[in-house]
Design a protein around this motif. Structure first.
Motif, PDB file in Angstrom:
ATOM      1  N   GLY A   1       0.784  -1.321  -0.009  1.00 22.25           N
ATOM      2  CA  GLY A   1       0.012   0.024  -0.017  1.00 22.25           C
ATOM      3  C   GLY A   1       0.733   1.378  -0.146  1.00 22.25           C
ATOM      4  N   LEU A   2       2.206   1.321   0.263  1.00 18.44           N
ATOM      5  CA  LEU A   2       3.030   2.353   0.133  1.00 18.44           C
ATOM      6  C   LEU A   2       2.939   3.219  -1.145  1.00 18.44           C
ATOM      7  CD1 LEU A   2       5.135   3.563   2.203  1.00 18.44           C
ATOM      8  CD2 LEU A   2       6.815   2.560   1.004  1.00 18.44           C
ATOM      9  N   LEU A   3       2.836   2.624  -2.108  1.00 21.04           N
ATOM     10  CA  LEU A   3       2.714   3.138  -3.375  1.00 21.04           C
ATOM     11  C   LEU A   3       1.408   3.352  -3.951  1.00 21.04           C
ATOM     12  CD1 LEU A   3       5.633   1.173  -4.984  1.00 21.04           C
ATOM     13  CD2 LEU A   3       5.899   3.342  -4.189  1.00 21.04           C
TER      14      LEU A   3
ATOM     15  N   SER B   1      12.315   8.357   4.165  1.00 25.15           N
ATOM     16  CA  SER B   1      11.434   7.407   3.446  1.00 25.15           C
ATOM     17  C   SER B   1      10.134   7.968   3.032  1.00 25.15           C
ATOM     18  CB  SER B   1      11.271   6.157   4.045  1.00 25.15           C
ATOM     19  OG  SER B   1      12.434   5.462   3.993  1.00 25.15           O
ATOM     20  N   ARG B   2       9.457   9.020   4.120  1.00 27.16           N
ATOM     21  CA  ARG B   2       8.383   9.517   3.865  1.00 27.16           C
ATOM     22  C   ARG B   2       8.629  10.653   2.851  1.00 27.16           C
ATOM     23  NH1 ARG B   2       3.733   9.870   6.980  1.00 27.16           N
ATOM     24  NH2 ARG B   2       2.180  11.444   6.513  1.00 27.16           N
ATOM     25  N   LYS B   3       9.717  11.508   2.792  1.00 28.25           N
ATOM     26  CA  LYS B   3       9.898  12.542   1.907  1.00 28.25           C
ATOM     27  C   LYS B   3      10.213  11.929   0.459  1.00 28.25           C
ATOM     28  CE  LYS B   3      13.538  16.066   0.754  1.00 28.25           C
ATOM     29  NZ  LYS B   3      14.409  16.575   1.272  1.00 28.25           N
ATOM     30  N   GLN B   4      10.450  10.551   0.480  1.00 27.69           N
ATOM     31  CA  GLN B   4      10.597   9.953  -0.733  1.00 27.69           C
ATOM     32  C   GLN B   4       9.205   9.884  -1.506  1.00 27.69           C
ATOM     33  OE1 GLN B   4      12.124   6.092  -0.826  1.00 27.69           O
ATOM     34  NE2 GLN B   4      13.306   6.404  -2.814  1.00 27.69           N
ATOM     35  N   ILE B   5       8.315   9.196  -0.510  1.00 26.05           N
ATOM     36  CA  ILE B   5       6.948   8.691  -0.903  1.00 26.05           C
ATOM     37  C   ILE B   5       6.367   9.867  -1.221  1.00 26.05           C
ATOM     38  CG2 ILE B   5       4.806   7.658  -0.214  1.00 26.05           C
ATOM     39  CD1 ILE B   5       7.283   5.834  -0.936  1.00 26.05           C
ATOM     40  N   GLN B   6       6.477  11.242  -0.531  1.00 26.67           N
ATOM     41  CA  GLN B   6       5.660  12.373  -0.884  1.00 26.67           C
ATOM     42  C   GLN B   6       6.162  12.854  -2.183  1.00 26.67           C
ATOM     43  OE1 GLN B   6       3.564  14.403   1.516  1.00 26.67           O
ATOM     44  NE2 GLN B   6       3.179  14.779  -0.542  1.00 26.67           N
TER      45      GLN B   6
ATOM     46  N   GLU C   1      14.415   8.658 -10.678  1.00 28.13           N
ATOM     47  CA  GLU C   1      15.157   9.841 -10.140  1.00 28.13           C
ATOM     48  C   GLU C   1      14.808   9.412  -8.345  1.00 28.13           C
ATOM     49  OE1 GLU C   1      14.459  13.162 -11.662  1.00 28.13           O
ATOM     50  OE2 GLU C   1      16.001  13.080 -13.487  1.00 28.13           O
ATOM     51  N   ILE C   2      13.482   9.236  -8.314  1.00 30.74           N
ATOM     52  CA  ILE C   2      12.944   9.131  -6.805  1.00 30.74           C
ATOM     53  C   ILE C   2      13.184   7.683  -6.283  1.00 30.74           C
ATOM     54  CG2 ILE C   2      10.797   8.931  -5.582  1.00 30.74           C
ATOM     55  CD1 ILE C   2       9.766  10.971  -7.639  1.00 30.74           C
ATOM     56  N   PHE C   3      13.004   6.684  -7.099  1.00 27.97           N
ATOM     57  CA  PHE C   3      13.350   5.296  -6.826  1.00 27.97           C
ATOM     58  C   PHE C   3      14.496   4.961  -7.828  1.00 27.97           C
ATOM     59  CE2 PHE C   3       9.005   6.039  -5.932  1.00 27.97           C
ATOM     60  CZ  PHE C   3       9.041   5.671  -4.341  1.00 27.97           C
ATOM     61  N   PRO C   4      15.695   4.860  -7.447  1.00 28.61           N
ATOM     62  CA  PRO C   4      16.743   4.668  -8.455  1.00 28.61           C
ATOM     63  C   PRO C   4      17.135   3.339  -8.634  1.00 28.61           C
ATOM     64  CG  PRO C   4      17.879   5.743  -6.540  1.00 28.61           C
ATOM     65  CD  PRO C   4      16.352   5.943  -6.465  1.00 28.61           C
ATOM     66  N   GLY C   5      16.777   2.362  -7.750  1.00 29.58           N
ATOM     67  CA  GLY C   5      17.149   0.975  -7.844  1.00 29.58           C
ATOM     68  C   GLY C   5      18.588   0.672  -7.669  1.00 29.58           C
TER      69      GLY C   5
END
Length: 333
Positions: free
Chosen positions: A224-226, A253-258, A319-323
């Motif tokens: 549900g995070l995404l 992590s919250r900043k990343q999801i935001q 860029e947000i989730f580079p892997g």
């Protein structure tokens, strides 16, 4: 609905996989049947389950719900590519003080026992894709493939797949299958893979591609995070729980999801639909597993399957989730 081959096989499956883990524990039988009818009407022909779904004293309940749906007729079984799994303990004795031996994992004995029980619950003569739910470090692949060969010869299963296997086990399983002859080996790998969890790209996905396995991502919204969790919380909706809540407790992590939710709001796309659509762009992916609790969630997933993400958006998501990048570069020079 779009279709693709399952790995190197000639089997055609939908690019969305209907996950049934919620059937029983969260969705009652009537609503589960309605969701399966809606999925079939939308062209989804790939259904995934496991013998342990239903959990606890209700293990096997999900397969039974599906079996009752097949029993309604209307060519339901003929239209569905049915996938289930074996590994978890299926001893249902609530008074047992310990786990009774040989009711779990991948011994030839348990595979034989488990497939017969699944066929009975599912009210079918055969299983299209029989998946090993986890690696069994105690059972050699020679024994596993011997059991699978017998089941294929008996017409009780058509293909075998893996779930939660590391890359080296995919290679080992298929090399041993090739040396033995008979079975064609693993044709699919079901793994944890989504925008926020991309470690599968290091070795699991490359191994699957090298050996011709279709990749079937589970938890495409990462618990549900995404799925727009921050926005839903702000609007007084369902609050994050489990893995999503733990992740959001970390400020970085919250900043990343935001940032992820802000990006998709800018593009006018629902976060959950974007996460599914992103997986459909990934090399080697057959289709993500969607586990709707409601008809509305299924409708959202179907919309995602038709969504085209621009190159600009794909770049921004990277860029947000580079892997991690491919191996060995991800952990070496």
């Amino acid at each position: 609905m779009k279709y693709t081959q399952l790995g190197r096989t000639g089997l055609k499956v939908s690019r969305l996989v209907l996950g049934t883990m919620n059937f029983g524990p969260q969705t009652d039988e009537a609503d589960s049947h309605a969701i399966m009818d809606a999925a079939l009407d939308a062209g989804i022909n790939f259904f995934d389950t496991a013998n342990v779904y239903g959990w606890g004293e209700n293990k096997g309940r999900t397969e039974s719900i599906i079996g009752n749906w097949f029993a309604k007729g209307g060519e339901r079984r003929d239209k569905v590519v049915l996938a289930t799994k074996v590994y978890g303990n299926m001893d249902l004795d609530p008074d047992a003080s310990s786990v009774w031996p040989n009711h779990d994992k991948l011994s030839a004995l348990n595979i034989r026992r488990a497939v017969e029980a699944s066929l009975k619950r599912l009210q079918t003569d055969y299983i299209d894709l029989y998946q090993f739910h986890h690696i069994d470090r105690s059972t050699p692949f020679e024994e596993i493939w011997q059991a699978i060969d017998v089941l294929v010869q008996q017409g009780k299963i058509l293909y075998a797949g893996s779930s939660n296997f590391p890359g080296y086990k995919i290679a080992q399983a298929n090399e041993i299958a090739a040396r033995r002859g008979g079975t064609i080996g693993l044709v699919s790998e079901q793994c944890l893979y989504n925008l926020a969890e991309r470690r599968a790209e290091m070795e699991v996905v490359p191994a699957a591609q090298e050996y011709g396995l279709g990749v079937i991502p589970w938890s495409p919204l990462h618990g549900g995070l995404l799925g727009g969790v921050i926005k839903k919380e702000a609007q007084g909706g369902r609050r994050a729980s489990g893995r999503a809540a733990d992740t959001l407790a970390d400020p970085a992590s919250r900043k990343q999801i935001q940032a992820y939710e802000d990006l998709l709001e800018k593009h006018g796309i629902e976060p959950g639909e974007a996460a599914l659509a992103w997986l459909l762009t990934r090399p080697g992916v057959t289709g993500p597993i969607v586990g709707p609790r409601t008809a509305e969630q299924l409708e959202s997933a179907i919309r995602a399957s038709e969504l085209e993400l621009s190159e600009e958006l794909l770049t921004s998501l990277d860029e947000i989730f580079p892997g991690p990048g491919p191996s060995p570069e991800a952990f070496a020079w």
